[in-house]
Write a protein that holds these residues in place. Structure first.
Motif, PDB file in Angstrom:
ATOM      1  N   PHE B 236      44.531 -48.302 -68.590  1.00 51.58           N
ATOM      2  CA  PHE B 236      43.523 -48.354 -69.646  1.00 51.58           C
ATOM      3  C   PHE B 236      43.569 -46.996 -70.331  1.00 51.58           C
ATOM      4  O   PHE B 236      43.172 -45.985 -69.752  1.00 51.58           O
ATOM      5  CB  PHE B 236      42.150 -48.621 -69.020  1.00 51.58           C
ATOM      6  N   ALA B 255      50.271 -46.961 -75.199  1.00 50.78           N
ATOM      7  CA  ALA B 255      49.937 -48.392 -75.242  1.00 50.78           C
ATOM      8  C   ALA B 255      51.136 -49.234 -75.674  1.00 50.78           C
ATOM      9  O   ALA B 255      51.276 -50.392 -75.259  1.00 50.78           O
ATOM     10  CB  ALA B 255      48.759 -48.625 -76.189  1.00 50.78           C
ATOM     11  N   PRO B 259      54.184 -51.065 -69.938  1.00 52.22           N
ATOM     12  CA  PRO B 259      54.245 -52.533 -69.987  1.00 52.22           C
ATOM     13  C   PRO B 259      52.886 -53.215 -69.871  1.00 52.22           C
ATOM     14  O   PRO B 259      52.718 -54.333 -70.326  1.00 52.22           O
ATOM     15  CB  PRO B 259      55.115 -52.896 -68.772  1.00 52.22           C
ATOM     16  N   ASN B 260      51.915 -52.535 -69.261  1.00 45.74           N
ATOM     17  CA  ASN B 260      50.644 -53.219 -68.980  1.00 45.74           C
ATOM     18  C   ASN B 260      49.454 -52.313 -69.274  1.00 45.74           C
ATOM     19  O   ASN B 260      48.648 -52.026 -68.381  1.00 45.74           O
ATOM     20  CB  ASN B 260      50.646 -53.685 -67.523  1.00 45.74           C
ATOM     21  N   ALA B 261      49.345 -51.871 -70.530  1.00 44.56           N
ATOM     22  CA  ALA B 261      48.273 -50.938 -70.884  1.00 44.56           C
ATOM     23  C   ALA B 261      47.401 -51.483 -72.006  1.00 44.56           C
ATOM     24  O   ALA B 261      47.905 -51.904 -73.047  1.00 44.56           O
ATOM     25  CB  ALA B 261      48.851 -49.598 -71.317  1.00 44.56           C
ATOM     26  N   MET B 262      46.112 -51.463 -71.794  1.00 40.79           N
ATOM     27  CA  MET B 262      45.159 -51.667 -72.874  1.00 40.79           C
ATOM     28  C   MET B 262      44.839 -50.295 -73.472  1.00 40.79           C
ATOM     29  O   MET B 262      44.925 -49.280 -72.790  1.00 40.79           O
ATOM     30  CB  MET B 262      43.872 -52.299 -72.347  1.00 40.79           C
ATOM     31  N   LEU B 263      44.479 -50.300 -74.752  1.00 35.66           N
ATOM     32  CA  LEU B 263      44.098 -49.057 -75.428  1.00 35.66           C
ATOM     33  C   LEU B 263      42.702 -49.213 -75.993  1.00 35.66           C
ATOM     34  O   LEU B 263      42.388 -50.242 -76.595  1.00 35.66           O
ATOM     35  CB  LEU B 263      45.069 -48.771 -76.589  1.00 35.66           C
ATOM     36  N   LEU B 264      41.862 -48.198 -75.773  1.00 29.96           N
ATOM     37  CA  LEU B 264      40.534 -48.171 -76.392  1.00 29.96           C
ATOM     38  C   LEU B 264      40.363 -46.842 -77.107  1.00 29.96           C
ATOM     39  O   LEU B 264      40.590 -45.791 -76.514  1.00 29.96           O
ATOM     40  CB  LEU B 264      39.449 -48.314 -75.313  1.00 29.96           C
ATOM     41  N   THR B 265      40.000 -46.880 -78.397  1.00 26.20           N
ATOM     42  CA  THR B 265      39.717 -45.617 -79.098  1.00 26.20           C
ATOM     43  C   THR B 265      38.267 -45.606 -79.562  1.00 26.20           C
ATOM     44  O   THR B 265      37.667 -46.660 -79.817  1.00 26.20           O
ATOM     45  CB  THR B 265      40.632 -45.381 -80.319  1.00 26.20           C
ATOM     46  N   TYR B 266      37.734 -44.389 -79.653  1.00 25.70           N
ATOM     47  CA  TYR B 266      36.354 -44.191 -80.103  1.00 25.70           C
ATOM     48  C   TYR B 266      36.329 -43.479 -81.451  1.00 25.70           C
ATOM     49  O   TYR B 266      37.102 -42.550 -81.674  1.00 25.70           O
ATOM     50  CB  TYR B 266      35.573 -43.360 -79.079  1.00 25.70           C
ATOM     51  N   SER B 280      29.326 -46.074 -72.795  1.00 24.39           N
ATOM     52  CA  SER B 280      30.280 -47.105 -73.204  1.00 24.39           C
ATOM     53  C   SER B 280      31.556 -47.009 -72.365  1.00 24.39           C
ATOM     54  O   SER B 280      32.091 -48.016 -71.893  1.00 24.39           O
ATOM     55  CB  SER B 280      30.604 -46.941 -74.686  1.00 24.39           C
ATOM     56  N   LYS B 283      31.181 -48.509 -68.965  1.00 21.19           N
ATOM     57  CA  LYS B 283      31.113 -49.982 -68.990  1.00 21.19           C
ATOM     58  C   LYS B 283      32.489 -50.607 -69.220  1.00 21.19           C
ATOM     59  O   LYS B 283      32.890 -51.534 -68.513  1.00 21.19           O
ATOM     60  CB  LYS B 283      30.146 -50.449 -70.085  1.00 21.19           C
ATOM     61  N   HIS B 284      33.201 -50.125 -70.243  1.00 22.09           N
ATOM     62  CA  HIS B 284      34.519 -50.715 -70.534  1.00 22.09           C
ATOM     63  C   HIS B 284      35.521 -50.397 -69.419  1.00 22.09           C
ATOM     64  O   HIS B 284      36.313 -51.259 -69.029  1.00 22.09           O
ATOM     65  CB  HIS B 284      35.034 -50.223 -71.894  1.00 22.09           C
ATOM     66  N   LEU B 287      34.818 -52.640 -66.446  1.00 15.95           N
ATOM     67  CA  LEU B 287      35.365 -53.982 -66.690  1.00 15.95           C
ATOM     68  C   LEU B 287      36.851 -54.010 -66.348  1.00 15.95           C
ATOM     69  O   LEU B 287      37.331 -54.935 -65.689  1.00 15.95           O
ATOM     70  CB  LEU B 287      35.229 -54.364 -68.167  1.00 15.95           C
ATOM     71  N   PHE B 288      37.566 -52.987 -66.812  1.00  7.15           N
ATOM     72  CA  PHE B 288      39.006 -52.911 -66.545  1.00  7.15           C
ATOM     73  C   PHE B 288      39.275 -52.760 -65.047  1.00  7.15           C
ATOM     74  O   PHE B 288      40.098 -53.487 -64.480  1.00  7.15           O
ATOM     75  CB  PHE B 288      39.610 -51.733 -67.315  1.00  7.15           C
TER      76      PHE B 288
END
Lengths: 292, 292
Positions: B236, B255, B259-266, B280, B283-284, B287-288
């Motif tokens: 993540f 990302a 091979p198996n990465a989610m990306l979250l940007t703020y 936040s 929480k995210h 979930l991961f």
């Protein structure tokens, strides 16, 4: 907030929810109404040539567990009357007429692909109407490589006679890996769970007008991304990292120029990342929609 | 899974958790142990010159509500013995020696900035040890514009005598907007809530060795990003969209090639996005970490 129609035809699932119709000052629009909740209803704006039947029940039913979800069919698509506009702003005007028609004053938008472009224009045209937006597999005005169906990697799929019907969607919306293709097959099987009251498929006339709108959306007019900076609503931008139809760099542009946008990308996924990762998408999107 | 020490000095907060020490075959490492849980413990790997005291209690205490969290101090930093390695792989060797020392066989990693580079090398060196990774404000080997403190926009902050102590961190880790700077001030105030048993500040020797390691990490040797493709653990990746120290395009590279990465940007955030958006983020990230 409740839509005017909310006491009549609410259903828990897009497999069974009846298609409803509302006559407005512009056209008569087809829509479906799922779930219930006290917060802002979530209005779902569909992709290129998609109808109400292209909303994955695994996605929209799960979203509707905690909120009103309304699937909207734009002018000239499915059983909505009128002509498909050749501009995104024309489509936004229809969406606003629909929301006014059903009496909603503040909504959340799930704009997917074409629908994400329409969503951005709704927020610009009538800011007070939009609380938050989920912008999935989409692009800003002045984005790059948007829905060029003539590209070899897309045209090969479209013109291959061995790939028929919904299998084209599996190839177009999902990454080439076995794992993503298997998720694509599961997705199209879910779309076929609805047996009755289905919408007519979109023909070349719908596709042609929407492609014209994509071409106009790609053009840079004036200062690039200036409109994005006017959209102050919280946004949650989502894309598959291997989207061939609207490449992920368009989502980077959205996250970099919208003042208040989070970005989430999924691995091993293409344009249909929200269907491939429907469980994860619903959880992360719900966190976003439910946050203060 | 429990660390060997888990029955002894567990605390709920990095404001009060005692600094502990463990002698290993390499060095004696300082660490702190928060929370409890049945899943994989989360090992936190710190940023450039940061000590155990640089972990925001609002972040790590919240993560520790549902899991074991272990803050680790690498060799030559704070009260950990030894010399700061001049390579990321040297730092990874110390982290592995620490994890072996406390008897952990499978962990999650939160690698922040420098720590994210160390985390990638732990996963490559000893894949069985790593279940999932949170890679925050970091870069792949062969990344771009990594921690160039001599850049005008960073050097101006470092050399401005009017900006003292932790206020430098506010300017470096947070976006220039009023909103982000206010979150930065709140962050540094939280860091000062710990009154006793604090670590010594890092001096120029720590900084020099770590900068040498950053310069080596930036070099492309062999096929670019080939190592990323060997890291199959779920990842993540998180970053602020306006990170000046390790720009967000490094997170895009992670990302796109893991091979198996989610990306979250703020939005409206710099290098310290995980502190600015701690609620936040928790929480995210949870979930991961908790997903199948």
């Amino acid at each position: 907030m409740k839509a005017k129609t909310s006491e009549t035809h609410i259903d828990a699932s897009n497999i069974t929810a009846p298609t409803q119709f509302i006559k407005t000052k512009l056209e008569t629009y087809a829509y479906r109404h799922l779930g219930a909740g006290d917060g802002a209803p979530l209005i779902c704006l569909q992709h290129f040539t998609g109808t109400l039947d292209n909303w994955d029940p695994a996605l929209v039913d799960a979203l509707a567990l905690e909120r009103e979800v309304i699937l909207f069919e734009n002018a000239g698509v499915g059983r909505s009357t009128g002509e498909v506009p050749e501009t995104m702003s024309g489509m936004a005007a229809h969406a606003i007429a629909f929301l006014d028609g059903i009496g909603l004053k503040e909504v959340d938008l799930l704009g997917y692909s074409l629908g994400g472009m329409v969503a951005q224009l709704i927020a610009l045209e009538r800011p007070s109407l939009v609380r938050k937006m989920l912008l999935v597999g989409t692009a800003p005005e002045g984005g790059e490589d948007i829905m060029h169906m003539e590209k070899p990697e897309l045209n090969r799929i479209l013109t291959d006679d061995k790939i028929q019907g919904l299998d084209k969607l599996v190839k177009l919306f999902f990454a080439p890996s076995q794992s993503s293709q298997a998720k694509g097959k599961a997705f199209t099987a879910r779309l076929m769970q609805r047996k009755e009251d289905r919408e007519p498929l979109s023909g070349p006339k719908v596709a042609g007008a929407q492609i014209t709108a994509f071409r106009a959306w790609e053009r840079i007019t004036g200062e690039r991304f200036a409109n994005l900076r006017k959209i102050t609503q919280p946004c949650f931008v989502v894309n598959g990292i291997f989207d061939n139809m609207i490449p992920v760099r368009n989502s980077y542009m959205l996250a970099e120029h919208l003042p208040n946008a989070m970005l989430l990308t999924y691995p091993d996924a293409g344009h249909g990342s929200l269907f491939q990762f429907h469980e994860s998408f619903v959880k992360h999107a719900s966190l976003f929609l439910d946050s203060e």
